[in-house]
Design an enzyme around this catalytic site. Structure first.
Site, PDB file in Angstrom:
ATOM      1  N   CYS A  87      -3.680 -25.178  -2.305  1.00  0.00           N
ATOM      2  CA  CYS A  87      -4.478 -24.642  -1.191  1.00  0.00           C
ATOM      3  C   CYS A  87      -5.770 -25.422  -0.981  1.00  0.00           C
ATOM      4  CB  CYS A  87      -4.786 -23.167  -1.424  1.00  0.00           C
ATOM      5  SG  CYS A  87      -3.292 -22.186  -1.398  1.00  0.00           S
TER       6      CYS A  87
ATOM      7  N   HIS B 105     -10.571 -20.968   3.152  1.00  0.00           N
ATOM      8  CA  HIS B 105      -9.113 -20.890   2.997  1.00  0.00           C
ATOM      9  C   HIS B 105      -8.672 -19.457   3.300  1.00  0.00           C
ATOM     10  CE1 HIS B 105      -5.124 -21.157   1.543  1.00  0.00           C
ATOM     11  NE2 HIS B 105      -5.339 -20.465   0.434  1.00  0.00           N
TER      12      HIS B 105
ATOM     13  N   ASN C 281      -1.028 -17.239   5.015  1.00  0.00           N
ATOM     14  CA  ASN C 281      -1.519 -18.325   4.162  1.00  0.00           C
ATOM     15  C   ASN C 281      -0.622 -19.551   4.352  1.00  0.00           C
ATOM     16  OD1 ASN C 281      -2.278 -20.023   2.105  1.00  0.00           O
ATOM     17  ND2 ASN C 281      -2.306 -18.445   0.521  1.00  0.00           N
TER      18      ASN C 281
HETATM   19  O1  UT7 Z   1      -3.700 -19.280  -1.628  1.00  0.00           O
HETATM   20  C1  UT7 Z   1      -3.351 -19.356  -2.957  1.00  0.00           C
HETATM   21  C2  UT7 Z   1      -4.156 -18.446  -3.792  1.00  0.00           C
HETATM   22  N1  UT7 Z   1      -3.651 -17.113  -3.698  1.00  0.00           N
HETATM   23  C3  UT7 Z   1      -4.488 -16.087  -3.516  1.00  0.00           C
HETATM   24  O2  UT7 Z   1      -5.658 -16.269  -3.337  1.00  0.00           O
HETATM   25  C4  UT7 Z   1      -3.908 -14.697  -3.604  1.00  0.00           C
HETATM   26  C5  UT7 Z   1      -4.789 -13.826  -4.487  1.00  0.00           C
HETATM   27  N2  UT7 Z   1      -4.231 -12.490  -4.692  1.00  0.00           N
HETATM   28  C6  UT7 Z   1      -4.201 -11.565  -3.707  1.00  0.00           C
HETATM   29  O3  UT7 Z   1      -4.567 -11.827  -2.580  1.00  0.00           O
HETATM   30  C7  UT7 Z   1      -3.753 -10.165  -4.068  1.00  0.00           C
HETATM   31  O4  UT7 Z   1      -3.708 -10.032  -5.465  1.00  0.00           O
HETATM   32  C8  UT7 Z   1      -2.365  -9.799  -3.464  1.00  0.00           C
HETATM   33  C9  UT7 Z   1      -2.475  -9.657  -1.964  1.00  0.00           C
HETATM   34  C10 UT7 Z   1      -1.337 -10.844  -3.822  1.00  0.00           C
HETATM   35  C11 UT7 Z   1      -1.913  -8.449  -4.033  1.00  0.00           C
HETATM   36  O5  UT7 Z   1      -2.897  -7.444  -3.736  1.00  0.00           O
HETATM   37  P1  UT7 Z   1      -3.446  -6.511  -4.888  1.00  0.00           P
HETATM   38  O6  UT7 Z   1      -4.416  -5.598  -4.254  1.00  0.00           O
HETATM   39  O7  UT7 Z   1      -3.949  -7.395  -5.998  1.00  0.00           O
HETATM   40  O8  UT7 Z   1      -2.182  -5.697  -5.304  1.00  0.00           O
HETATM   41  P2  UT7 Z   1      -1.479  -5.599  -6.740  1.00  0.00           P
HETATM   42  O9  UT7 Z   1      -0.790  -6.867  -7.089  1.00  0.00           O
HETATM   43  O10 UT7 Z   1      -2.455  -5.045  -7.712  1.00  0.00           O
HETATM   44  O11 UT7 Z   1      -0.393  -4.494  -6.464  1.00  0.00           O
HETATM   45  C12 UT7 Z   1      -0.753  -3.129  -6.196  1.00  0.00           C
HETATM   46  C13 UT7 Z   1       0.491  -2.346  -5.875  1.00  0.00           C
HETATM   47  C14 UT7 Z   1       1.624  -2.556  -6.888  1.00  0.00           C
HETATM   48  O12 UT7 Z   1       2.310  -1.348  -7.027  1.00  0.00           O
HETATM   49  P3  UT7 Z   1       2.085  -0.408  -8.297  1.00  0.00           P
HETATM   50  O13 UT7 Z   1       2.399  -1.253  -9.511  1.00  0.00           O
HETATM   51  O14 UT7 Z   1       0.634  -0.017  -8.246  1.00  0.00           O
HETATM   52  O15 UT7 Z   1       3.014   0.723  -8.078  1.00  0.00           O
HETATM   53  C15 UT7 Z   1       2.530  -3.544  -6.192  1.00  0.00           C
HETATM   54  O16 UT7 Z   1       3.866  -3.466  -6.617  1.00  0.00           O
HETATM   55  O17 UT7 Z   1       1.009  -2.762  -4.612  1.00  0.00           O
HETATM   56  C16 UT7 Z   1       2.402  -3.107  -4.762  1.00  0.00           C
HETATM   57  N3  UT7 Z   1       2.748  -4.139  -3.801  1.00  0.00           N
HETATM   58  C17 UT7 Z   1       3.116  -3.876  -2.547  1.00  0.00           C
HETATM   59  N4  UT7 Z   1       3.304  -2.719  -1.898  1.00  0.00           N
HETATM   60  C18 UT7 Z   1       3.713  -2.790  -0.619  1.00  0.00           C
HETATM   61  C19 UT7 Z   1       2.701  -5.482  -3.973  1.00  0.00           C
HETATM   62  N5  UT7 Z   1       3.074  -6.094  -2.847  1.00  0.00           N
HETATM   63  C20 UT7 Z   1       3.349  -5.116  -1.950  1.00  0.00           C
HETATM   64  C21 UT7 Z   1       3.762  -5.135  -0.614  1.00  0.00           C
HETATM   65  N6  UT7 Z   1       3.935  -3.946   0.022  1.00  0.00           N
HETATM   66  N7  UT7 Z   1       4.005  -6.271   0.068  1.00  0.00           N
END
Ligand code: UT7
Length: 337
Positions: free
Chosen positions: A116, A256, A286
């Site tokens: 990225c 980004h 992204n």
């Molecule tokens: O460009 C390259 C660099 N990448 C980044 O900068 C990405 C950095 N990370 C992020 O932006 C975030 O961590 C994400 C958007 C990827 C995820 O968001 P989050 O707030 O960190 O969510 P999480 O991974 O903590 O997941 C929370 C919950 C989980 O469920 P449980 O375990 O609490 O029941 C996930 O399974 O949300 C669930 N979940 C979803 N639910 C609905 C994960 N993806 C989804 C989804 N729809 N698409």
């Protein structure tokens, strides 16, 4: 003798027609528009469709737009740098394929993988070629077919990424504009949190790697998020401070586009008003190294010669960085043509 500076003199882009929106995604995996908008800020992303098409086809389209708007001819280009994590093939370099598709024959080309942060790494590299006098007209093309490495059964990653390509022209100038300062960083400790396991020399493609889904993006969202929030903001503030700028001096932050919350945290640390932050993640998702130039392309008409612009990124590697530049031209000059 006056110092030679490197300046962006035009921006081109290409986004595929097909739009994959949150509604369609919610029929493919267990997700909702509400979750994606609240946690990430994406509504839709563009996807390249069509047999036998790759990143180079989008990159070539972006360069063609650049040629059309500037009148620059392929034979004038002496270097093509392609930033991509989705090359057409492991080799040869996608830069060479793109150059061939655009009739660029009078220079050389290579790929650069900064994930990225690829656009920042590429812009810094191009700047060195220009400042040294080695090259006069460089195209930095950022071509990402993220859909080719996304697992559309994995809701944690498939909602995040989109396809796009951009092309910027970088030239020498003796005016006090262009790239002024850059802070680039990488630290391989972060590689475990965001990578593609298979297809390289450690795990070459095999039935087993395919069965184990090792040719897709693997991301542990939370550690990437935490590092992105702190590191992107840190370098952005550092570049402001060492150039004696405060928020009033900055015309635009171009971050980004990985997550609206990461962008918000960076802008807040810089004390920047929302109006000064380029954000288009809602419509493209992204697109890895293409996100920043895609913003510059969309905002081009509003940009003025001399505008102080800070660009900032964080991505796989980990890689991160910040570049301060003075914009090189009034963007509406192309609108008048
Ligand atoms: O460009 C390259 C660099 N990448 C980044 O900068 C990405 C950095 N990370 C992020 O932006 C975030 O961590 C994400 C958007 C990827 C995820 O968001 P989050 O707030 O960190 O969510 P999480 O991974 O903590 O997941 C929370 C919950 C989980 O469920 P449980 O375990 O609490 O029941 C996930 O399974 O949300 C669930 N979940 C979803 N639910 C609905 C994960 N993806 C989804 C989804 N729809 N698409």
């Amino acid at each position: 003798m006056k110092k030679t500076n490197a300046v962006i003199t035009a921006v081109g882009a290409y986004v595929p027609d097909y739009i994959l929106d949150n509604q369609e995604l919610s029929t493919m995996v267990d997700t909702t528009d509400e979750w994606i908008m609240t946690r990430v800020g994406i509504k839709e992303r563009h996807i390249q469709k069509g047999e036998g098409l790759g990143a180079s086809d989008m990159g070539a389209e972006a360069i063609k737009e650049l040629f059309e708007k500037t009148g620059v001819k392929p034979e004038e280009i002496d270097l093509v740098i392609c930033t991509t994590v989705t090359p057409d093939h492991p080799f040869p370099a996608t830069a060479n394929i793109i150059a061939d598709k655009c009739g660029i024959k009078n220079g050389h080309g290579f790929d650069l993988n900064g994930a990225c942060s690829g656009f920042l790494y590429g812009l810094d590299t191009a700047t060195r070629f220009i400042e040294s006098g080695a090259k006069k007209k460089i195209i930095l093309v950022s071509a990402e077919k993220m859909s080719s490495i996304v697992d559309y059964t994995d809701r944690t990653t498939c909602v995040l990424f989109g396809d796009a390509a951009t092309a910027v022209l970088i030239e020498p100038t003796e005016e006090e504009i262009g790239v002024c300062d850059s802070i680039l960083r990488s630290d391989g400790f972060g590689r475990v949190h965001l990578h593609m396991k298979g297809g390289g020399s450690v795990y070459p493609a095999s039935h087993e790697t395919v069965d184990n889904k090792m040719h897709y993006i693997y991301q542990e969202g939370q550690p990437v998020f935490k590092n992105a929030v702190s590191k992107m903001a840190d370098v952005s503030v550092e570049i402001m401070e060492r150039n004696n700028m405060n928020h009033e001096d900055i015309a635009w932050l171009v971050p980004h586009q990985a997550n609206l919350r990461i962008i918000g945290a960076t802008a807040e640390r810089m004390n920047l008003a929302k109006e000064k932050v380029m954000i288009n993640i809602e419509r493209y998702g992204n697109t890895t190294s293409a996100t920043i130039p895609l913003c510059l392309w969309e905002w081009e008409k509003q940009l003025k010669k001399g505008d102080n612009i800070v660009i900032a990124s964080f991505g796989a590697g980990f890689t991160w960085g910040s570049i301060y530049m003075k914009w090189g031209y009034d963007g509406d000059k192309y609108a008048k043509k």
